[in-house]
Design a protein around this motif. Structure first.
Motif, PDB file in Angstrom:
ATOM      1  N   ILE A 147       0.726  -1.265  -0.222  1.00 58.25           N
ATOM      2  CA  ILE A 147      -0.130  -0.029   0.198  1.00 58.25           C
ATOM      3  C   ILE A 147       0.638   1.255  -0.024  1.00 58.25           C
ATOM      4  O   ILE A 147       0.792   2.252  -1.065  1.00 58.25           O
ATOM      5  CB  ILE A 147      -0.900   0.249   1.270  1.00 58.25           C
ATOM      6  N   LYS A 148       2.263   1.056   0.925  1.00 63.34           N
ATOM      7  CA  LYS A 148       2.777   2.284   0.757  1.00 63.34           C
ATOM      8  C   LYS A 148       3.494   2.196  -0.709  1.00 63.34           C
ATOM      9  O   LYS A 148       3.632   3.512  -1.178  1.00 63.34           O
ATOM     10  CB  LYS A 148       3.817   1.851   2.186  1.00 63.34           C
ATOM     11  N   ASN A 149       3.853   1.185  -1.094  1.00 63.33           N
ATOM     12  CA  ASN A 149       5.054   1.783  -2.378  1.00 63.33           C
ATOM     13  C   ASN A 149       2.987   1.709  -3.485  1.00 63.33           C
ATOM     14  O   ASN A 149       4.345   3.230  -4.889  1.00 63.33           O
ATOM     15  CB  ASN A 149       5.197  -0.057  -2.683  1.00 63.33           C
ATOM     16  N   ILE A 150       2.379   2.015  -3.349  1.00 65.58           N
ATOM     17  CA  ILE A 150       1.482   2.288  -4.241  1.00 65.58           C
ATOM     18  C   ILE A 150       1.573   3.279  -3.780  1.00 65.58           C
ATOM     19  O   ILE A 150       0.943   4.100  -4.942  1.00 65.58           O
ATOM     20  CB  ILE A 150      -0.403   1.489  -4.567  1.00 65.58           C
ATOM     21  N   GLU A 151       0.893   4.397  -3.185  1.00 70.55           N
ATOM     22  CA  GLU A 151       0.775   5.426  -2.534  1.00 70.55           C
ATOM     23  C   GLU A 151       2.412   6.227  -3.002  1.00 70.55           C
ATOM     24  O   GLU A 151       1.819   7.683  -3.759  1.00 70.55           O
ATOM     25  CB  GLU A 151       0.755   5.733  -1.177  1.00 70.55           C
ATOM     26  N   ILE A 152       2.890   5.757  -3.097  1.00 68.90           N
ATOM     27  CA  ILE A 152       4.144   6.427  -3.662  1.00 68.90           C
ATOM     28  C   ILE A 152       4.306   6.471  -5.118  1.00 68.90           C
ATOM     29  O   ILE A 152       4.398   7.556  -5.983  1.00 68.90           O
ATOM     30  CB  ILE A 152       6.026   5.855  -3.450  1.00 68.90           C
ATOM     31  N   TYR A 156       4.155  10.570  -7.264  1.00 67.95           N
ATOM     32  CA  TYR A 156       4.969  10.577  -8.214  1.00 67.95           C
ATOM     33  C   TYR A 156       3.712  10.650  -9.961  1.00 67.95           C
ATOM     34  O   TYR A 156       4.109  11.460 -10.674  1.00 67.95           O
ATOM     35  CB  TYR A 156       6.225   9.180  -8.975  1.00 67.95           C
ATOM     36  N   ILE A 157       3.073   9.786  -9.654  1.00 67.79           N
ATOM     37  CA  ILE A 157       2.371  10.401 -11.525  1.00 67.79           C
ATOM     38  C   ILE A 157       1.678  11.280 -11.160  1.00 67.79           C
ATOM     39  O   ILE A 157       1.525  12.196 -12.094  1.00 67.79           O
ATOM     40  CB  ILE A 157       1.231   8.796 -11.563  1.00 67.79           C
TER      41      ILE A 157
END
Length: 180
Positions: A147-152, A156-157
């Motif tokens: 979830i943290k990686n997806i939020e990052i 960026y997007i």
């Protein structure tokens, strides 16, 4: 033959319902054990007192008034009269095994074996549940990291989209081709 006789003596469900969790240990009441062994509760206590050296504190202990009140409030016992006026002793798995050696009857030995088998099964179930809980916790940690990686990635997007919007509104410099 002995195994069949053992199954006729006490069903597993009856034994499981007589195991309580007190002071972070699985225990059985002296009164319940006396009933299972086919002796009077006072006779069981007498034998224990005669062989008190065989029962250290981690094999057997006496309940306090508070613990008895808790057991009554949780419907583990109907009332104090059920105890016959005395505070009950409770026996751990090791104490149950030692009782069979003190009482020395065939029924006591057979019932003790069955009780020990149930204690072992309960321990295995607890261990299996612990493994399952650990696996779930690992999955939760992985999910949290994902979830943290997806939020990052989304952050960026969003930043890239903002930069693109900023670039579209400005006038380009350099060589320009005429539009024909």
């Amino acid at each position: 033959m002995a195994k069949n006789k053992l199954n006729l003596i006490v069903p597993d469900e009856v034994l499981i319902n007589k195991i309580y969790f007190l002071r972070n240990q699985k225990v059985m009441l002296d009164r319940d054990l006396a009933e299972l062994y086919g002796v009077l509760p006072r006779r069981l206590r007498e034998q224990v007192k005669r062989n008190i050296n065989n029962f250290p504190n981690h094999f057997m202990f006496q309940l306090s008034d508070t613990e008895v009140e808790i057991m009554i409030s949780q419907k583990a016992m109907p009332s104090k009269q059920y105890l016959g006026g005395a505070l009950p002793y409770v026996f751990t798995e090791h104490g149950v095994l030692m009782l069979a050696t003190v009482l020395r009857s065939e029924q006591a030995i057979l019932v003790s074996i069955k009780i020990i088998e149930i204690f072992v099964r309960l321990r295995e179930m607890l261990y299996d549940n612990s493994e399952l809980r650990n696996a779930i916790q690992k999955l939760e940690r992985k999910t949290e990291n994902n979830i943290k990686n997806i939020e990052i990635v989304f952050k960026y997007i969003d930043e890239l989209l903002e930069k693109k919007e900023m670039l579209e509104g400005r006038e380009r410099i350099g060589y320009k081709l005429s539009k024909k």
